[in-house]
Design an enzyme around this catalytic site. Sequence first.
Site, PDB file in Angstrom:
ATOM      1  N   LYS A  32      24.394  52.585   7.780  1.00 12.85           N
ATOM      2  CA  LYS A  32      24.097  51.695   8.913  1.00 12.85           C
ATOM      3  C   LYS A  32      24.980  50.448   8.834  1.00 12.85           C
ATOM      4  O   LYS A  32      25.586  50.178   7.789  1.00 12.85           O
ATOM      5  CB  LYS A  32      22.621  51.321   8.890  1.00 12.85           C
ATOM      6  CG  LYS A  32      22.171  50.608   7.622  1.00 12.85           C
ATOM      7  CD  LYS A  32      20.656  50.557   7.507  1.00 12.85           C
ATOM      8  CE  LYS A  32      20.230  49.829   6.240  1.00 12.85           C
ATOM      9  NZ  LYS A  32      18.785  49.925   5.994  1.00 12.85           N
ATOM     10  N   TYR A 253      36.027  18.710   4.715  1.00 16.16           N
ATOM     11  CA  TYR A 253      35.181  18.041   5.709  1.00 16.16           C
ATOM     12  C   TYR A 253      34.068  17.265   5.023  1.00 16.16           C
ATOM     13  O   TYR A 253      33.396  17.760   4.121  1.00 16.16           O
ATOM     14  CB  TYR A 253      34.538  19.076   6.630  1.00 16.16           C
ATOM     15  CG  TYR A 253      35.454  19.584   7.719  1.00 16.16           C
ATOM     16  CD1 TYR A 253      36.012  18.713   8.653  1.00 16.16           C
ATOM     17  CD2 TYR A 253      35.742  20.939   7.820  1.00 16.16           C
ATOM     18  CE1 TYR A 253      36.840  19.189   9.665  1.00 16.16           C
ATOM     19  CE2 TYR A 253      36.555  21.431   8.824  1.00 16.16           C
ATOM     20  CZ  TYR A 253      37.107  20.541   9.745  1.00 16.16           C
ATOM     21  OH  TYR A 253      37.925  21.011  10.738  1.00 16.16           O
TER      22      TYR A 253
HETATM   23  C1  LIG Z   1      18.607  50.237   4.657  1.00 17.49           C
HETATM   24  C2  LIG Z   1      17.621  51.309   4.292  1.00 17.49           C
HETATM   25  C3  LIG Z   1      17.843  52.103   3.160  1.00 17.49           C
HETATM   26  C4  LIG Z   1      18.921  51.805   2.149  1.00 17.49           C
HETATM   27  O1  LIG Z   1      18.461  50.728   1.365  1.00 17.49           O
HETATM   28  P1  LIG Z   1      19.280  50.178   0.110  1.00 17.49           P
HETATM   29  O2  LIG Z   1      18.369  49.148  -0.452  1.00 17.49           O
HETATM   30  O3  LIG Z   1      20.540  49.613   0.650  1.00 17.49           O
HETATM   31  O4  LIG Z   1      19.505  51.325  -0.797  1.00 17.49           O
HETATM   32  C5  LIG Z   1      16.993  53.165   2.937  1.00 17.49           C
HETATM   33  N1  LIG Z   1      15.961  53.422   3.783  1.00 17.49           N
HETATM   34  C6  LIG Z   1      15.708  52.659   4.860  1.00 17.49           C
HETATM   35  C7  LIG Z   1      14.544  52.981   5.722  1.00 17.49           C
HETATM   36  C8  LIG Z   1      16.510  51.561   5.136  1.00 17.49           C
HETATM   37  O5  LIG Z   1      16.231  50.785   6.188  1.00 17.49           O
END
Ligand SMILES: *Cc1c(COP(=O)(O)O)cnc(C)c1O
Length: 370
Positions: A32, A253
């Site tokens: 994702k 800054y």
């Molecule tokens: C993002 C996500 C994962 C992966 O999680 P990590 O902590 O990056 O391994 C797995 N399952 C779901 C439902 C997620 O939203």
Amino acid sequence: MALLTIDLNALVANYRTIAATVAPARAAGVVKADGYGLGAGIVADALYRAGCRDFFVALTGEASVLRPALPADARLFVLNGIAPGEEAALVAADAVPVLNCPADIARWGAAARISGRRLPAAVQVDSGMSRLGLTPDEVAAIAADPGQLADIDVVLVMSHLACGDVAGADANAAQRARFEQLAAMLPPAPRSLANSGGAFLGGGYHGDLVRPGIALYGGAPQEDRSNPMQPVVAIDARIVQWRDVPAGTGVGYGLTSVADHDRRIATLSYGYADGWPRMLSNRGAAYVAGVRAPIAGRVSMDSICIDVTDVPHDLLVAAGHAELIGPHQSIDQVAADAGTIAYEILTSLRHRHARRIVGLREQEDATCGS
Ligand SMILES: *Cc1c(COP(=O)(O)O)cnc(C)c1O
């Protein structure tokens, strides 16, 4: 432009480490947010070659973009359920939505009747995180009226751990027990509970499919244990110029960095517009020729000043670049300095990098004689 290096051999090694740890359960790949900022297509392709066949994105739009890059036998799950009106796009992407609520179930059942065939889906239950998934009452309602799922082929029953990254957390065992209890009320299907952290909690958490994300990309799966993963990402920024500033001279800054001694300050072509957190103003460091160079003053949009007083002159002259992420500084270290997590560091990286993909692809290109 700063150089973002992505090491696909390390990515694949991390996948294999997880796959070996969770066998006989299978390891999916969570890609994702554009593969945690690294490029979902490149990452998914490398994972597929390593044997991964199950991929997770968050959004239908992500699935639509990724599907053409994946072979037909790769399953593509969409975590965030079905936004109204996206049913046809999900079907077109041959995606498997994760049904999180009764409305998702109703929408997918209707889409199946329109398609004239049963459609595959994952069903998520809320085992204690209170974020996504069917509540225990909703699961009980389905158990009492399984006809709701008549047009749906449930290919996975899943839930998500709130504390998978803390091996010692009591909540993990409680969620596991609740998950098993709820899953038993649904049609029999493969089960999935573990993310990266859960993959390292022991066999009782693996079910049939684990869903690692951050660990694939080199992040520590658990915060209370050492990190068994290989680093995948490196960032090197160009040193634009450097100067010697006398004691009492402000830097950046707001002139927030002032020292009582003479300093040598180098300016990097990198800033918050590239994804470096402004929270790292006067915090954290870069490395020049392997020597720690603390960030001096505020992070600007396109530049960061670092204190290179300790870098030997000839090495500074020869360096040209500073390491922001790499062998001397992990994504978890940067995240800790910024008061955040490696996930946010990676997914904040912007497109203003030159990308260098090393590993798998490189070898492949070589064999193709290019
Ligand atoms: C993002 C996500 C994962 C992966 O999680 P990590 O902590 O990056 O391994 C797995 N399952 C779901 C439902 C997620 O939203």
